[in-house]
Structure formats: structure tokens, C-alpha cells
Design a protein around this motif. Structure first.
Motif, mmCIF file in Angstrom:
data_model
loop_
_atom_site.group_PDB
_atom_site.id
_atom_site.type_symbol
_atom_site.label_atom_id
_atom_site.label_comp_id
_atom_site.label_asym_id
_atom_site.label_seq_id
_atom_site.Cartn_x
_atom_site.Cartn_y
_atom_site.Cartn_z
ATOM 1 N N MET A 1 13.207 -10.872 -21.647
ATOM 2 C CA MET A 1 11.779 -10.592 -21.493
ATOM 3 C C MET A 1 11.037 -10.890 -22.801
ATOM 4 O O MET A 1 11.511 -10.527 -23.864
ATOM 5 C CB MET A 1 11.607 -9.112 -21.152
ATOM 6 N N THR A 2 9.913 -11.570 -22.715
ATOM 7 C CA THR A 2 9.110 -11.814 -23.920
ATOM 8 C C THR A 2 7.687 -11.309 -23.686
ATOM 9 O O THR A 2 7.194 -11.320 -22.556
ATOM 10 C CB THR A 2 9.030 -13.311 -24.265
ATOM 11 N N VAL A 3 7.059 -10.887 -24.755
ATOM 12 C CA VAL A 3 5.674 -10.399 -24.667
ATOM 13 C C VAL A 3 4.850 -11.131 -25.727
ATOM 14 O O VAL A 3 5.227 -11.157 -26.905
ATOM 15 C CB VAL A 3 5.593 -8.876 -24.937
ATOM 16 N N SER A 4 3.744 -11.741 -25.306
ATOM 17 C CA SER A 4 2.818 -12.384 -26.256
ATOM 18 C C SER A 4 1.434 -11.806 -26.052
ATOM 19 O O SER A 4 1.066 -11.443 -24.927
ATOM 20 C CB SER A 4 2.732 -13.897 -26.006
ATOM 21 N N SER A 5 0.668 -11.753 -27.134
ATOM 22 C CA SER A 5 -0.727 -11.328 -26.976
ATOM 23 C C SER A 5 -1.641 -12.359 -27.641
ATOM 24 O O SER A 5 -1.215 -13.112 -28.523
ATOM 25 C CB SER A 5 -0.954 -9.944 -27.593
ATOM 26 N N ALA A 6 -2.878 -12.395 -27.182
ATOM 27 C CA ALA A 6 -3.881 -13.315 -27.761
ATOM 28 C C ALA A 6 -5.238 -12.621 -27.722
ATOM 29 O O ALA A 6 -5.519 -11.851 -26.796
ATOM 30 C CB ALA A 6 -3.917 -14.626 -26.983
ATOM 31 N N PRO A 7 -6.086 -12.889 -28.737
ATOM 32 C CA PRO A 7 -7.363 -12.174 -28.818
ATOM 33 C C PRO A 7 -8.475 -12.787 -27.971
ATOM 34 O O PRO A 7 -8.455 -13.980 -27.657
ATOM 35 C CB PRO A 7 -7.719 -12.308 -30.310
ATOM 36 N N GLY A 8 -9.463 -11.933 -27.645
ATOM 37 C CA GLY A 8 -10.719 -12.417 -27.089
ATOM 38 C C GLY A 8 -11.607 -12.909 -28.224
ATOM 39 O O GLY A 8 -11.169 -12.977 -29.380
ATOM 40 N N LYS A 9 -12.852 -13.221 -27.921
ATOM 41 C CA LYS A 9 -13.742 -13.769 -28.973
ATOM 42 C C LYS A 9 -15.198 -13.531 -28.618
ATOM 43 O O LYS A 9 -15.534 -13.214 -27.480
ATOM 44 C CB LYS A 9 -13.500 -15.272 -29.157
ATOM 45 N N VAL A 10 -16.023 -13.615 -29.646
ATOM 46 C CA VAL A 10 -17.477 -13.682 -29.418
ATOM 47 C C VAL A 10 -17.947 -15.021 -29.990
ATOM 48 O O VAL A 10 -17.321 -15.554 -30.909
ATOM 49 C CB VAL A 10 -18.252 -12.535 -30.105
ATOM 50 N N TYR A 11 -19.035 -15.521 -29.425
ATOM 51 C CA TYR A 11 -19.654 -16.720 -30.005
ATOM 52 C C TYR A 11 -20.740 -16.280 -30.963
ATOM 53 O O TYR A 11 -21.715 -15.655 -30.550
ATOM 54 C CB TYR A 11 -20.316 -17.563 -28.917
ATOM 55 N N LEU A 12 -20.569 -16.617 -32.261
ATOM 56 C CA LEU A 12 -21.696 -16.404 -33.167
ATOM 57 C C LEU A 12 -22.807 -17.384 -32.806
ATOM 58 O O LEU A 12 -23.972 -17.044 -32.779
ATOM 59 C CB LEU A 12 -21.275 -16.664 -34.608
ATOM 60 N N PHE A 13 -22.388 -18.607 -32.507
ATOM 61 C CA PHE A 13 -23.356 -19.660 -32.149
ATOM 62 C C PHE A 13 -22.696 -20.700 -31.241
ATOM 63 O O PHE A 13 -21.496 -20.950 -31.380
ATOM 64 C CB PHE A 13 -23.829 -20.425 -33.404
ATOM 65 N N GLY A 14 -23.488 -21.279 -30.354
ATOM 66 C CA GLY A 14 -23.122 -22.570 -29.783
ATOM 67 C C GLY A 14 -22.539 -22.659 -28.395
ATOM 68 O O GLY A 14 -22.239 -23.769 -27.948
ATOM 69 N N GLU A 15 -22.355 -21.501 -27.659
ATOM 70 C CA GLU A 15 -21.829 -21.642 -26.300
ATOM 71 C C GLU A 15 -22.761 -22.520 -25.458
ATOM 72 O O GLU A 15 -23.941 -22.666 -25.766
ATOM 73 C CB GLU A 15 -21.603 -20.292 -25.609
ATOM 74 N N HIS A 16 -22.273 -23.072 -24.425
ATOM 75 C CA HIS A 16 -22.935 -24.031 -23.531
ATOM 76 C C HIS A 16 -23.199 -25.369 -24.238
ATOM 77 O O HIS A 16 -22.781 -26.404 -23.721
ATOM 78 C CB HIS A 16 -24.243 -23.469 -22.928
ATOM 79 N N ALA A 17 -23.859 -25.344 -25.410
ATOM 80 C CA ALA A 17 -24.135 -26.622 -26.075
ATOM 81 C C ALA A 17 -22.819 -27.325 -26.428
ATOM 82 O O ALA A 17 -22.749 -28.564 -26.448
ATOM 83 C CB ALA A 17 -24.973 -26.388 -27.330
ATOM 84 N N VAL A 18 -21.764 -26.536 -26.681
ATOM 85 C CA VAL A 18 -20.467 -27.109 -27.059
ATOM 86 C C VAL A 18 -19.891 -27.978 -25.931
ATOM 87 O O VAL A 18 -19.139 -28.912 -26.183
ATOM 88 C CB VAL A 18 -19.475 -25.980 -27.485
ATOM 89 N N VAL A 19 -20.287 -27.692 -24.705
ATOM 90 C CA VAL A 19 -19.810 -28.490 -23.566
ATOM 91 C C VAL A 19 -20.347 -29.931 -23.676
ATOM 92 O O VAL A 19 -19.760 -30.872 -23.158
ATOM 93 C CB VAL A 19 -20.242 -27.825 -22.231
ATOM 94 N N TYR A 20 -21.482 -30.108 -24.383
ATOM 95 C CA TYR A 20 -22.111 -31.435 -24.511
ATOM 96 C C TYR A 20 -21.913 -32.034 -25.896
ATOM 97 O O TYR A 20 -22.721 -32.837 -26.366
ATOM 98 C CB TYR A 20 -23.602 -31.329 -24.147
ATOM 99 N N GLY A 21 -20.864 -31.587 -26.587
ATOM 100 C CA GLY A 21 -20.509 -32.226 -27.858
ATOM 101 C C GLY A 21 -21.176 -31.651 -29.077
ATOM 102 O O GLY A 21 -20.999 -32.149 -30.191
ATOM 103 N N GLU A 22 -21.994 -30.591 -28.901
ATOM 104 C CA GLU A 22 -22.569 -29.925 -30.078
ATOM 105 C C GLU A 22 -21.509 -28.977 -30.656
ATOM 106 O O GLU A 22 -20.601 -28.559 -29.950
ATOM 107 C CB GLU A 22 -23.829 -29.135 -29.686
ATOM 108 N N PRO A 23 -21.647 -28.606 -31.952
ATOM 109 C CA PRO A 23 -20.657 -27.682 -32.515
ATOM 110 C C PRO A 23 -20.878 -26.241 -32.043
ATOM 111 O O PRO A 23 -21.999 -25.875 -31.696
ATOM 112 C CB PRO A 23 -20.917 -27.784 -34.030
ATOM 113 N N ALA A 24 -19.801 -25.465 -32.042
ATOM 114 C CA ALA A 24 -19.897 -24.026 -31.745
ATOM 115 C C ALA A 24 -19.014 -23.271 -32.720
ATOM 116 O O ALA A 24 -18.030 -23.818 -33.237
ATOM 117 C CB ALA A 24 -19.455 -23.735 -30.319
#
Ligand code: MEV
Length: 337
Positions: A1-24
Motif C-alpha cells: 500500500m502506498t499513500v501520496s498527498s498533493a496540495p491545493g492552490k490559490v491563484y494570485l493572478f491569471g486564471e482563465h487568461a492562462v488558457v490563452y497563453g497569458e502567464p499565471a
């Protein structure tokens, strides 16, 4: 049995625009999804999920597609969660070069499902890592981020950037612009999160922005302006002392940029009444700035508040179900067992 964890996140800037090649610039936070993987002798996959929102409830489903989970969230959210896990298993099988590898998978998460804190990315990252390790192999965080992105890309029908998955795999603050993904230095930011108890449908919200962009030049310009805000914000982060409390002027300017970013996201139609109400509750309580985080439509806002009143003020707001301070999670994916 193995257990891994990974964090969530907040966007300081840039969600949605990142889908069109802008930085986030997303930042990992100390809310984690934890996935346990146990190899099976057959080629089946059984998934059990608990605590997929901050409320805490149980989602369970078995091998048959006809099994209906007994949950108090919209079934579309549960179906989406299952889709992410199925794709994560597909990626793990591919990495293992074993298309018939079976697993018992258990998901526990303190990241609200669909709430804009990157729950799906955290689950996908942790699931691929746990499943690969359960069969005695290893995957490095960059390769893992890439596989997790492929999984999200498939589930979201091509409408996903690398931002959520890269941030969850690597931890810390990151910068994503198209294929270019990198870790960046950040000061100790006084982050406060407000959660309205709801969720947005990422696919629909991304499609809505795409539609606006195609119909109106203002929307295309707005996406570009979000990119400008992000570039300015990352310069401010680069000027600060990594890991130290930033000075008040820097927090104020970052906050101003977050406020503008929120206004631009509203113009693109991805805010909601409760997200706007939480943003204003935070600002009225003295936050330097506040914005929705993630796809929007409902879920979470993030505020910058060095003073300390925002968390309590959000807690008193009718539109906020839960508020909490959150430190930057410096660690990305992590082997727990
Ligand atoms: C969703 O968490 C963030 C979006 O920018 C979509 C994406 O980057 O894949 C809205």
C-alpha cells in the motif's frame, strides 16, 4: 500500500487568461488531497472517496458504472471526480507500461470539490504518484505534472492549462505561460481564503470565456490585460525577500493588482454574487486586495491581509461558509507511506 498527498492552490493572478497563453501565478496552499493505492490481482479499479468538501461527507462508488454514490453534492461533481480518477489511473498504467494494472484507490481530501482550490489537480497528482509507487516504480515531479496535465486535459476536453497540475506537483509559487512552467520565489504572503460552500463548473466557465472572446474584442483585450497584471505582480514577487514577510507597501500593491484582476474576471462573466460579496467583505475588513480564485462561478476567494480582521469578517458574512488563513505549501507531491 502506498499513500501520496498533493496540495491545493490559490491563484494570485491569471486564471482563465492562462488558457490563452497569458502567464499565471498560482501558489500551493496547505490543504491537501491524500490518495492511497493498493495493487489488485485483477485488472479492476475500485475507488472510495471521503471528505471531498470542507463539510466532510462520504462518496463511495464501486466497480459497476450503475452504482450511484449516495452524496449530498450534485451528481455532476461526483461524475467529474470519477472522471479525473479514471484518467489518473490511465496515466499510471501508461507510466507503468501495464494497461491491465488494477488498483484499490482511496481518496481523502480537505480541499473543497470544484471550489477553485485545485481539488481535481491535487487528486490527480496524488493518485498517479500513489498508483505508480504501489507497483514499485517511481515518477519524478515534472514527469508527474505532465501526466497529471494530460489527465486534466482529457477530462476537460482540451480546455485546461498546465497551471493547476504543475503547481500541485511542485508546490510553492509557480509561473505558467503555455508550455513554459517554472517555480518562482515568493515572500510569506498573508493569504486568507473564503469559501461560499458552492462550486463552479470549470468546463462551462472556460467555454463561456472562450465564447465571449470570440464575440467581443473587449473580452480578448481583457484576457490580455489580465496577462499584464500577472507580469506586474510577478515582478513585485521577484523584488521581495523569498520566504520573509513582505513590507506593507508591497502587500498593498499586490492587493491592488488582485482587485483589478477580480474586476477583469467579473467582466468576463466568471464571478458570482457570493464571490463578489466575499471579495467586498474582505476589502471592507481591511484586506489589501481580494479576488476570486480558480474557475469561478462559486467556491473560493483569496485575500491578502496582514492585519488579521479578514478571516473573522468573512466568517460573519452570510455568503461565506468557511474562512481560513493559509500558508504557502512549499512541498508539492509527497510520499506519505
Ligand atoms: C481552473 O482552476 C483554472 C482555469 O484557468 C482553467 C485552467 O487553467 O485549466 C480557469
Amino acid at each position: 500500500m502506498t499513500v501520496s498527498s498533493a496540495p491545493g492552490k490559490v491563484y494570485l493572478f491569471g486564471e482563465h487568461a492562462v488558457v490563452y497563453g497569458e502567464p499565471a501565478v498560482p501558489c500551493a496552499i496547505e490543504r491537501r488531497a491524500q490518495v492511497t493505492a493498493e495493487p489488485r490481482d485483477d485488472d479492476r479499479v475500485r475507488v472510495e472517496a471521503t471528505d471531498l468538501t470542507l463539510d466532510g461527507f462520504t462518496v463511495e462508488w464501486g466497480e459497476s458504472a450503475d452504482d450511484h454514490p449516495d452524496v449530498d453534492v450534485p451528481s455532476s461533481l461526483v461524475e467529474a471526480a470519477m472522471g479525473y480518477i479514471e484518467e489518473a489511473v490511465a496515466q499510471a498504467r501508461d507510466a507503468l507500461d501495464d494497461p491491465e494494472a488494477g488498483f484499490d484507490i482511496t481518496v481523502e481530501s480537505d480541499i473543497p470539490l470544484g471550489g477553485g482550490l485545485g481539488s481535481s489537480a491535487a487528486v490527480v497528482v496524488a493518485a498517479i504518484d500513489a498508483a505508480v509507487r504501489a507497483r514499485g516504480a517511481k515518477i519524478d515531479p515534472r514527469a508527474l505534472a505532465d501526466r497529471a496535465y494530460q489527465a486534466e486535459h482529457t477530462v476537460q476536453e482540451g480546455q485546461a492549462s498546465r497551471a493547476d497540475t504543475f503547481c500541485s506537483a511542485m508546490g510553492g509559487a509557480v509561473r505558467v505561460e503555455g508550455e513554459d512552467t517554472r517555480a518562482i520565489d515568493a515572500p510569506e504572503l498573508p493569504l486568507v481564503v473564503g469559501y461560499d460552500g458552492g462550486a463552479g463548473d470549470t468546463g462551462k466557465l472556460v467555454a463561456g470565456v472562450r465564447d465571449l472572446r470570440e464575440r467581443y474584442e473587449f473580452a480578448a483585450d481583457t484576457v490580455e490585460s489580465i496577462g499584464d497584471i500577472t507580469r506586474r505582480g510577478e515582478q513585485l514577487l521577484a523584488d521581495a525577500e523569498p520566504g520573509e514577510a513582505p513590507d506593507a507597501a508591497l502587500v498593498e500593491e499586490l492587493g491592488d493588482l488582485m482587485d483589478i484582476n477580480h474586476g477583469l474576471l467579473s467582466a468576463l462573466g466568471v464571478s458570482s454574487r457570493s464571490l463578489d460579496a466575499m471579495v467586498w467583505a474582505a476589502r471592507n475588513a481591511g484586506a489589501s486586495g481580494a479576488k476570486l480564485t480558480g474557475a469561478g462561478g462559486g467556491g473560493c476567494i483569496v485575500a491578502l491581509d496582514a492585519g488579521g480582521d479578514t478571516e473573522r469578517a468573512l466568517g460573519f458574512s452570510n455568503d461565506c461558509e468557511q474562512s481560513f488563513r493559509s500558508a504557502l505549501a512549499t512541498e508539492g507531491v509527497r510520499a506519505e507511506e
